[in-house]
Each structure stands twice: as structure tokens, then as C-alpha cells.
Motif scaffolding. Structure first.
Motif, PDB file in Angstrom:
ATOM      1  N   CYS A   1      36.015  38.012  31.131  1.00  0.00           N
ATOM      2  CA  CYS A   1      35.637  37.301  32.344  1.00  0.00           C
ATOM      3  C   CYS A   1      35.673  37.901  33.604  1.00  0.00           C
ATOM      4  N   ALA A   2      36.820  38.705  33.772  1.00  0.00           N
ATOM      5  CA  ALA A   2      36.764  39.655  35.031  1.00  0.00           C
ATOM      6  C   ALA A   2      35.543  40.385  35.275  1.00  0.00           C
ATOM      7  N   VAL A   3      34.968  41.140  34.074  1.00  0.00           N
ATOM      8  CA  VAL A   3      33.862  41.900  34.071  1.00  0.00           C
ATOM      9  C   VAL A   3      32.548  41.085  34.369  1.00  0.00           C
ATOM     10  N   LEU A   4      32.417  39.979  33.705  1.00  0.00           N
ATOM     11  CA  LEU A   4      31.129  39.240  33.862  1.00  0.00           C
ATOM     12  C   LEU A   4      31.158  38.163  34.910  1.00  0.00           C
ATOM     13  N   TYR A   5      32.393  37.823  35.307  1.00  0.00           N
ATOM     14  CA  TYR A   5      32.439  36.591  36.116  1.00  0.00           C
ATOM     15  C   TYR A   5      32.966  36.988  37.365  1.00  0.00           C
ATOM     16  N   ASP A   6      33.612  38.008  37.305  1.00  0.00           N
ATOM     17  CA  ASP A   6      34.450  38.247  38.526  1.00  0.00           C
ATOM     18  C   ASP A   6      35.664  37.275  38.962  1.00  0.00           C
ATOM     19  N   HIS A   7      36.010  36.416  37.900  1.00  0.00           N
ATOM     20  CA  HIS A   7      37.015  35.469  37.951  1.00  0.00           C
ATOM     21  C   HIS A   7      37.565  35.477  36.306  1.00  0.00           C
TER      22      HIS A   7
ATOM     23  N   ALA B   1      41.585  34.392  40.432  1.00  0.00           N
ATOM     24  CA  ALA B   1      41.106  35.654  40.677  1.00  0.00           C
ATOM     25  C   ALA B   1      41.300  36.492  39.570  1.00  0.00           C
ATOM     26  N   ALA B   2      40.455  37.927  39.914  1.00  0.00           N
ATOM     27  CA  ALA B   2      40.419  38.683  38.619  1.00  0.00           C
ATOM     28  C   ALA B   2      41.036  39.829  38.895  1.00  0.00           C
ATOM     29  N   ASP B   3      42.096  40.001  39.888  1.00  0.00           N
ATOM     30  CA  ASP B   3      42.826  41.000  40.058  1.00  0.00           C
ATOM     31  C   ASP B   3      43.745  41.284  39.191  1.00  0.00           C
ATOM     32  N   ALA B   4      44.523  42.594  39.021  1.00  0.00           N
ATOM     33  CA  ALA B   4      45.382  42.975  37.953  1.00  0.00           C
ATOM     34  C   ALA B   4      46.856  42.021  37.985  1.00  0.00           C
ATOM     35  N   ALA B   5      47.341  41.633  39.206  1.00  0.00           N
ATOM     36  CA  ALA B   5      48.245  40.915  39.456  1.00  0.00           C
ATOM     37  C   ALA B   5      48.197  39.466  38.548  1.00  0.00           C
ATOM     38  N   THR B   6      47.162  38.852  38.844  1.00  0.00           N
ATOM     39  CA  THR B   6      46.920  37.634  38.226  1.00  0.00           C
ATOM     40  C   THR B   6      46.660  37.674  36.867  1.00  0.00           C
ATOM     41  N   VAL B   7      45.965  38.727  36.169  1.00  0.00           N
ATOM     42  CA  VAL B   7      45.633  38.995  34.952  1.00  0.00           C
ATOM     43  C   VAL B   7      47.051  39.201  34.218  1.00  0.00           C
ATOM     44  N   ALA B   8      47.882  39.991  34.781  1.00  0.00           N
ATOM     45  CA  ALA B   8      48.963  40.362  34.230  1.00  0.00           C
ATOM     46  C   ALA B   8      49.900  39.114  34.227  1.00  0.00           C
ATOM     47  N   ASP B   9      50.078  38.391  35.095  1.00  0.00           N
ATOM     48  CA  ASP B   9      50.525  36.992  35.355  1.00  0.00           C
ATOM     49  C   ASP B   9      50.339  36.030  34.060  1.00  0.00           C
ATOM     50  N   LEU B  10      48.740  36.025  33.894  1.00  0.00           N
ATOM     51  CA  LEU B  10      48.377  35.140  32.911  1.00  0.00           C
ATOM     52  C   LEU B  10      48.834  35.661  31.534  1.00  0.00           C
ATOM     53  N   VAL B  11      48.459  36.750  31.353  1.00  0.00           N
ATOM     54  CA  VAL B  11      48.718  37.238  29.839  1.00  0.00           C
ATOM     55  C   VAL B  11      50.234  37.745  29.654  1.00  0.00           C
ATOM     56  N   VAL B  12      50.660  38.666  30.568  1.00  0.00           N
ATOM     57  CA  VAL B  12      51.816  39.142  30.150  1.00  0.00           C
ATOM     58  C   VAL B  12      53.038  38.249  30.286  1.00  0.00           C
TER      59      VAL B  12
ATOM     60  N   GLU C   1      36.107  48.580  24.657  1.00  0.00           N
ATOM     61  CA  GLU C   1      34.829  47.931  24.215  1.00  0.00           C
ATOM     62  C   GLU C   1      34.011  47.588  25.613  1.00  0.00           C
ATOM     63  N   LEU C   2      34.544  46.933  26.485  1.00  0.00           N
ATOM     64  CA  LEU C   2      33.900  46.697  27.695  1.00  0.00           C
ATOM     65  C   LEU C   2      33.627  47.820  28.642  1.00  0.00           C
ATOM     66  N   GLY C   3      34.323  49.028  28.415  1.00  0.00           N
ATOM     67  CA  GLY C   3      33.990  50.066  29.397  1.00  0.00           C
ATOM     68  C   GLY C   3      32.739  50.676  29.151  1.00  0.00           C
ATOM     69  N   ARG C   4      32.001  50.196  27.748  1.00  0.00           N
ATOM     70  CA  ARG C   4      30.457  50.652  27.723  1.00  0.00           C
ATOM     71  C   ARG C   4      29.507  49.898  28.610  1.00  0.00           C
ATOM     72  N   ARG C   5      30.003  49.006  29.159  1.00  0.00           N
ATOM     73  CA  ARG C   5      28.957  48.391  29.956  1.00  0.00           C
ATOM     74  C   ARG C   5      29.689  48.111  31.509  1.00  0.00           C
ATOM     75  N   SER C   6      30.862  48.572  31.874  1.00  0.00           N
ATOM     76  CA  SER C   6      31.405  48.262  32.941  1.00  0.00           C
ATOM     77  C   SER C   6      32.448  49.201  33.087  1.00  0.00           C
ATOM     78  N   HIS C   7      32.494  49.927  34.265  1.00  0.00           N
ATOM     79  CA  HIS C   7      33.527  50.980  34.697  1.00  0.00           C
ATOM     80  C   HIS C   7      34.813  50.089  35.438  1.00  0.00           C
ATOM     81  N   GLY C   8      34.357  48.686  35.740  1.00  0.00           N
ATOM     82  CA  GLY C   8      35.522  48.034  36.225  1.00  0.00           C
ATOM     83  C   GLY C   8      36.552  47.480  35.366  1.00  0.00           C
ATOM     84  N   ALA C   9      36.133  47.486  34.154  1.00  0.00           N
ATOM     85  CA  ALA C   9      37.137  47.184  32.858  1.00  0.00           C
ATOM     86  C   ALA C   9      38.071  48.452  32.907  1.00  0.00           C
ATOM     87  N   ARG C  10      37.770  49.558  33.036  1.00  0.00           N
ATOM     88  CA  ARG C  10      38.716  50.687  32.808  1.00  0.00           C
ATOM     89  C   ARG C  10      39.557  50.613  34.271  1.00  0.00           C
ATOM     90  N   ALA C  11      38.951  50.307  35.206  1.00  0.00           N
ATOM     91  CA  ALA C  11      39.884  50.340  36.351  1.00  0.00           C
ATOM     92  C   ALA C  11      40.841  49.225  36.374  1.00  0.00           C
TER      93      ALA C  11
END
Length: 236
Positions: free
Chosen positions: A86-92, A122-133, A169-179
């Protein structure tokens, strides 16, 4: 692009990335919040117990800690894939609150998840970490450690491996996933799990898949060959 109610864009990624939503006709299973909150006095198996047993049957293993490890890594892979996709495709990313996320523990792989309400975050690392971790992996890992004695270092290693796999897997289409993955690996829970370079990951623990009949070591394992000479090795 804003999140749509069906998270349609994820479907092109397939497999671990697809997430059912309230727009899909489905009788929802129990939530992950209910699974994490199981009490010792509960008589009937909860979703986590049922899933661990299901994975054990499918892998033909009699070691609960092995099936618990494999089940946890698969669920972690689903959570990371949805969030990064979702972060890569929607930026959210959608709010993956465990109270909104239903889990069919009887389904085949990948784990079948259903989100009751798509709420943009938001699709920033802090938010994603809060949601998943914080909301998922911490209570899930605590439950598996308490019930099956799976080493916490091993479980967090599984989480790191799953994150790297989704990013690869996502890195094949977006460098944003790696970052984004690189930022996530700076999290205190994930930083000790291994070395992430580009989309390559070498973990410092073993998921125990080598103990499954016909299994072996994974590509990112700390072992370079099957550790049969040390049958109790967990490296966790």
C-alpha cells in the motif's frame, strides 16, 4: 493515489499482498485482537493455537515450536506485504488495527485476512512500524513465546526475514520499498535481526524449517548448511 475501499491496486501484486476488505462478500473470521488476547482459562482453541496445529499437520511436523515459527513468519509476511504494498502503490497504508483485521486460521497459505474498515494512515516508517511491529508482532511473538517456548530472537528474525522478502518483491517495481524497509530495519526490534543491504538480507537466527521433514535451510539463514550435527540448534 488515495486508498480505495477494495484496495484494488494490491490485486496486481497477488499472493501475500492481497487484502480482503468490507466491500468483499465474506463472513468474517475472528479478529487478530481476539487471537492475541486469549486467556489461559479459555477451553476451546483460539486462532493462534488452531493455526499452529494446522501448519503442523500440513508440514508433517510433531514439534509445536517449529510449526509456531513457520506460522508466525507467514503471518508476518502478510502484514509486511500489505503495509509495504500500500505504501508503494497508494502512498498511504490502511490502519491495520488488530480489532479491524480478521484472520481465517483455517485457510490455506497465504493467510486469509479481511479488513473491516479501510482507514488511511501515513506511509512513513514510524507509522508502519507502529501498525505492524507494536500492534501485531509484539503481542503475537509474546503469545508464541509463552505458549510454545519459541525464542524471541528467532521470532524477530522471522519478522526481519519477512520484511526483507516483501521489500525484495516490491523492489522490482519501486526503489521506495527498499528505502522504507531500510528505515524499518533501524527499529530497535528489527535492527538486531540481521544485515539488510539493498534487498539482500542475512539473518542472525534460524526459523527451524530444516527440522520439517524434507526441509532445509533458507536463503537468508544464519546457517550455510543443515545443522543436523546439532539437533537442538535454534540460533534464536
Amino acid at each position: 493515489m488515495d486508498l480505495d475501499p477494495h484496495l484494488t491496486a494490491l490485486r496486481e501484486l497477488g499472493g501475500f499482498f492481497v487484502l480482503r476488505t468490507a466491500g468483499d462478500s465474506l463472513d468474517p473470521a475472528p479478529t487478530l485482537a481476539q487471537a492475541y488476547a486469549r486467556r489461559e482459562e479459555d477451553v476451546y482453541p483460539d486462532s493462534i493455537t488452531f493455526r499452529v496445529r494446522t501448519v503442523a499437520d500440513r508440514l508433517r511436523t510433531s514439534e509445536p515450536r517449529v510449526s509456531a515459527s513457520i506460522a508466525q513468519q507467514a503471518l508476518a509476511a502478510r502484514l509486511w506485504s500489505i503495509a509495504l504494498g500500500c505504501a508503494v502503490l497508494y502512498d498511504h497504508v490502511p490502519d491495520l488495527d488488530p480489532r479491524l483485521l480478521h484472520w481465517d486460521a483455517a485457510s490455506s497459505a497465504p493467510d486469509d485476512l479481511w479488513l473491516a474498515d479501510v482507514r488511511p494512515r501515513a506511509a512513513d516508517a514510524a507509522t508502519v512500524a507502529d501498525l505492524v511491529v507494536r500492534r501485531h508482532l509484539e503481542p503475537l511473538n509474546a503469545a508464541l513465546y509463552a505458549r510454545y517456548g519459541v525464542a524471541e530472537g528467532l521470532l524477530w528474525g522471522n519478522a526481519g526475514s519477512a520484511l526483507a522478502g516483501a521489500a525484495r518483491e516490491l523492489g522490482r517495481r519501486s526503489h521506495g520499498a527498499r528505502a522504507l524497509a531500510a528505515e524499518l530495519f533501524a527499529h530497535p526490534r528489527l535492527a538486531p535481526t540481521g544485515t539488510f543491504t539493498g534487498t539482500s538480507f542475512r539473518r542472525r537466527s534460524c526459523c527451524l524449517y530444516y527440522r520439517v521433514p524434507g526441509g532445509g535451510v533458507c536463503g537468508d539463514c544464519c546457517f550455510t548448511r543443515t545443522p543436523w550435527s546439532s539437533p537442538d540448534a535454534t540460533s534464536g
